[in-house]
Design a protein around this motif. Structure first.
Motif, PDB file in Angstrom:
ATOM      1  N   GLY A 177      -7.343 -73.883  74.159  1.00  0.00           N
ATOM      2  CA  GLY A 177      -6.625 -74.318  72.969  1.00  0.00           C
ATOM      3  C   GLY A 177      -7.441 -74.380  71.701  1.00  0.00           C
ATOM      4  O   GLY A 177      -7.013 -74.965  70.712  1.00  0.00           O
ATOM      5  N   TRP A 178      -8.645 -73.750  71.702  1.00  0.00           N
ATOM      6  CA  TRP A 178      -9.438 -73.733  70.473  1.00  0.00           C
ATOM      7  C   TRP A 178      -8.742 -72.828  69.454  1.00  0.00           C
ATOM      8  O   TRP A 178      -8.100 -71.851  69.796  1.00  0.00           O
ATOM      9  N   ALA A 179      -8.890 -73.152  68.192  1.00  0.00           N
ATOM     10  CA  ALA A 179      -8.189 -72.456  67.111  1.00  0.00           C
ATOM     11  C   ALA A 179      -8.647 -70.999  66.977  1.00  0.00           C
ATOM     12  O   ALA A 179      -9.721 -70.614  67.456  1.00  0.00           O
ATOM     13  N   PRO A 180      -7.861 -70.159  66.295  1.00  0.00           N
ATOM     14  CA  PRO A 180      -8.217 -68.742  66.154  1.00  0.00           C
ATOM     15  C   PRO A 180      -9.564 -68.480  65.500  1.00  0.00           C
ATOM     16  O   PRO A 180     -10.156 -67.422  65.732  1.00  0.00           O
ATOM     17  N   PHE A 181     -10.071 -69.397  64.692  1.00  0.00           N
ATOM     18  CA  PHE A 181     -11.342 -69.151  64.002  1.00  0.00           C
ATOM     19  C   PHE A 181     -12.496 -68.987  64.983  1.00  0.00           C
ATOM     20  O   PHE A 181     -13.555 -68.468  64.627  1.00  0.00           O
ATOM     21  N   TRP A 182     -12.315 -69.412  66.231  1.00  0.00           N
ATOM     22  CA  TRP A 182     -13.342 -69.256  67.259  1.00  0.00           C
ATOM     23  C   TRP A 182     -13.264 -67.896  67.951  1.00  0.00           C
ATOM     24  O   TRP A 182     -14.105 -67.589  68.787  1.00  0.00           O
ATOM     25  N   ARG A 183     -12.289 -67.075  67.630  1.00  0.00           N
ATOM     26  CA  ARG A 183     -12.092 -65.792  68.320  1.00  0.00           C
ATOM     27  C   ARG A 183     -12.776 -64.693  67.517  1.00  0.00           C
ATOM     28  O   ARG A 183     -12.148 -63.924  66.785  1.00  0.00           O
ATOM     29  N   TYR A 184     -14.070 -64.629  67.670  1.00  0.00           N
ATOM     30  CA  TYR A 184     -14.909 -63.813  66.814  1.00  0.00           C
ATOM     31  C   TYR A 184     -14.527 -62.342  66.822  1.00  0.00           C
ATOM     32  O   TYR A 184     -14.372 -61.733  65.764  1.00  0.00           O
ATOM     33  N   LEU A 185     -14.375 -61.752  67.977  1.00  0.00           N
ATOM     34  CA  LEU A 185     -14.029 -60.337  68.061  1.00  0.00           C
ATOM     35  C   LEU A 185     -12.517 -60.114  67.957  1.00  0.00           C
ATOM     36  O   LEU A 185     -12.065 -59.146  67.352  1.00  0.00           O
ATOM     37  N   GLU A 186     -11.747 -61.016  68.518  1.00  0.00           N
ATOM     38  CA  GLU A 186     -10.294 -60.840  68.521  1.00  0.00           C
ATOM     39  C   GLU A 186      -9.722 -60.849  67.109  1.00  0.00           C
ATOM     40  O   GLU A 186      -8.765 -60.115  66.805  1.00  0.00           O
ATOM     41  N   LEU A 187     -10.281 -61.650  66.220  1.00  0.00           N
ATOM     42  CA  LEU A 187      -9.808 -61.683  64.840  1.00  0.00           C
ATOM     43  C   LEU A 187     -10.005 -60.335  64.143  1.00  0.00           C
ATOM     44  O   LEU A 187      -9.338 -60.043  63.157  1.00  0.00           O
ATOM     45  N   GLY A 188     -10.921 -59.526  64.653  1.00  0.00           N
ATOM     46  CA  GLY A 188     -11.202 -58.235  64.045  1.00  0.00           C
ATOM     47  C   GLY A 188     -10.466 -57.067  64.668  1.00  0.00           C
ATOM     48  O   GLY A 188     -10.781 -55.910  64.368  1.00  0.00           O
ATOM     49  N   ARG A 189      -9.464 -57.326  65.494  1.00  0.00           N
ATOM     50  CA  ARG A 189      -8.687 -56.241  66.086  1.00  0.00           C
ATOM     51  C   ARG A 189      -7.552 -55.850  65.126  1.00  0.00           C
ATOM     52  O   ARG A 189      -6.367 -56.046  65.385  1.00  0.00           O
ATOM     53  N   TYR A 190      -7.947 -55.244  64.022  1.00  0.00           N
ATOM     54  CA  TYR A 190      -7.010 -54.938  62.954  1.00  0.00           C
ATOM     55  C   TYR A 190      -6.001 -53.868  63.353  1.00  0.00           C
ATOM     56  O   TYR A 190      -4.873 -53.867  62.841  1.00  0.00           O
ATOM     57  N   GLY A 191      -6.389 -52.959  64.215  1.00  0.00           N
ATOM     58  CA  GLY A 191      -5.461 -51.916  64.633  1.00  0.00           C
ATOM     59  C   GLY A 191      -4.227 -52.515  65.283  1.00  0.00           C
ATOM     60  O   GLY A 191      -3.085 -52.198  64.913  1.00  0.00           O
ATOM     61  N   GLU A 192      -4.439 -53.391  66.250  1.00  0.00           N
ATOM     62  CA  GLU A 192      -3.327 -54.053  66.929  1.00  0.00           C
ATOM     63  C   GLU A 192      -2.506 -54.877  65.946  1.00  0.00           C
ATOM     64  O   GLU A 192      -1.267 -54.877  65.996  1.00  0.00           O
ATOM     65  N   GLN A 193      -3.184 -55.584  65.067  1.00  0.00           N
ATOM     66  CA  GLN A 193      -2.502 -56.482  64.137  1.00  0.00           C
ATOM     67  C   GLN A 193      -1.651 -55.705  63.134  1.00  0.00           C
ATOM     68  O   GLN A 193      -0.492 -56.057  62.874  1.00  0.00           O
ATOM     69  N   LEU A 194      -2.207 -54.632  62.578  1.00  0.00           N
ATOM     70  CA  LEU A 194      -1.454 -53.847  61.598  1.00  0.00           C
ATOM     71  C   LEU A 194      -0.325 -53.059  62.255  1.00  0.00           C
ATOM     72  O   LEU A 194       0.738 -52.877  61.651  1.00  0.00           O
ATOM     73  N   GLN A 195      -0.538 -52.615  63.462  1.00  0.00           N
ATOM     74  CA  GLN A 195       0.532 -51.921  64.166  1.00  0.00           C
ATOM     75  C   GLN A 195       1.752 -52.826  64.288  1.00  0.00           C
ATOM     76  O   GLN A 195       2.889 -52.390  64.052  1.00  0.00           O
ATOM     77  N   ARG A 196       1.514 -54.087  64.610  1.00  0.00           N
ATOM     78  CA  ARG A 196       2.618 -55.046  64.709  1.00  0.00           C
ATOM     79  C   ARG A 196       3.178 -55.395  63.334  1.00  0.00           C
ATOM     80  O   ARG A 196       4.404 -55.489  63.155  1.00  0.00           O
ATOM     81  N   LEU A 197       2.302 -55.592  62.346  1.00  0.00           N
ATOM     82  CA  LEU A 197       2.769 -55.957  61.004  1.00  0.00           C
ATOM     83  C   LEU A 197       3.698 -54.901  60.435  1.00  0.00           C
ATOM     84  O   LEU A 197       4.739 -55.222  59.842  1.00  0.00           O
TER      85      LEU A 197
END
Length: 342
Positions: free
Chosen positions: A150-170
């Motif tokens: 349950g730690w906040a997203p700011f602790w997800r060092y590599l996951e926050l940088g998965r821009y391909g997945e994020q933009l595909q969804r956006l």
């Protein structure tokens, strides 16, 4: 019912604090004085627990719509309204909330080399005394376990940088013409041109702002016994120093933070060995990002490209404890809630 016309929606540790401050002086724009209201990150009250420092951050969420709208009440007539919460790109549910409430809003995205971004993110939390793991690679290995706890997203060092997945969804919910995609290096190396690109995208006068304030640059805190003890005290305080105890803990936490950063060392660059170890973990998503956007990002996969970039000129003191870098709003800081993290 004032709601934003635009959002600086990504990404953490990619210059969004500096960009927010740079847009404030534009006469045709109004940005909320609360930077990172995080309204679209939750559908109701935010969580009540998490990792070190998370509870204080959750308490600062502007999660009621009436409170969110009130952030824009002081705007002059005709101004374009905006706010900056760099986690919106990462949070896929936020995409749907944005589309539902502000379907015509324009989104400004700053993307940074995902390995550099992760390292800057870790350094920020380490130097704030909140990150207990002094080895960056080990901290990256822990992020999925921390997310499960349950730690906040700011602790997800590599996951926050998965821009391909994020933009595909956006792009499934927000039209591409409403999204401006920029690189962190654009803001850093060509600030005036980048600001004018943003102003043109927002439909306001170009040339109105010609400089960007000092960035939110994090100091390097050495892994000494003394600093370990201070960091442990800060993490302990983050667990209990909220709610009714917050007024008593806040000055103590601020004093400890400043003492932790007393050395004023510039952030150490990521070692070539660490970069080489992490590149395979981001390569697939970088290729997806290229496919989704039609732009080239292959330089991020070049192990030596970081050493060929222009250096960033700094001014003032560095570190999260110093207003000249961490808080570009200067004497207006009292008008907004205190933040544990940028």
């Amino acid at each position: 019912m004032p709601l934003p016309d635009f959002l600086i929606a990504g990404v953490p540790k990619a210059g969004t604090t500096a960009l927010h401050a740079a847009l404030v002086p534009h006469p045709d724009l109004y940005l909320s004085k609360v930077k990172e209201p995080k309204f679209f990150l939750s559908d109701g009250r935010p969580p009540a627990q998490g990792g070190p420092g998370d509870v204080q951050t959750y308490q600062e969420h502007v999660w009621r719509q009436a409170d969110y709208e009130a952030l824009f009440d002081p705007a002059p007539p005709g101004a374009r309204l905006g706010e900056a919460t760099p986690f919106y790109l990462y949070d896929l549910a936020a995409h749907d909330r944005i589309r539902k409430l502000v379907p015509d809003a324009r989104l400004v995205l700053l993307l940074r080399d995902p390995v550099d971004r992760a390292h800057s993110n870790w350094t920020h939390l380490w130097s704030a005394g909140l990150e207990p793991e002094g080895d960056f690679l080990r901290a990256c290995d822990l992020e999925s376990r921390r997310a499960a706890r349950g730690w906040a997203p700011f602790w997800r060092y590599l996951e926050l940088g998965r821009y391909g997945e994020q933009l595909q969804r956006l792009f499934e919910v927000v039209p591409r013409e409403q999204v401006l995609l920029l690189r962190y290096r654009d803001l850093r190396e060509a600030p005036v041109e980048t600001l004018d690109t943003i102003f043109d995208f927002l439909g306001v006068e170009t040339g109105a702002v010609t400089e960007i304030p000092a960035e939110n640059v994090t100091t390097h805190v050495t892994d000494s016994t003394r600093n370990r003890v201070i960091g442990a005290a800060l993490r302990a305080g983050s667990r209990v120093g909220h709610g009714r105890l917050r007024p008593a803990w806040t000055p103590v936490g601020e004093w400890l933070s400043r003492h932790l950063q007393r050395e004023q060392n510039l952030r150490r660059p990521l070692s070539p060995e660490h970069r080489a170890a992490l590149l395979p973990r981001v390569a697939e998503d970088v290729r997806l990002l290229e496919h989704v956007t039609g732009s080239e990002f292959g330089d991020w996969l070049d192990a030596g490209h970081a050493t060929r970039r222009s250096s960033l000129r700094l001014a003032g003191k560095i570190g999260t404890g110093y207003q000249s870098i961490d808080d570009p709003f200067g004497d207006r800081a009292a008008e907004r809630p205190r933040r544990r993290r940028a």
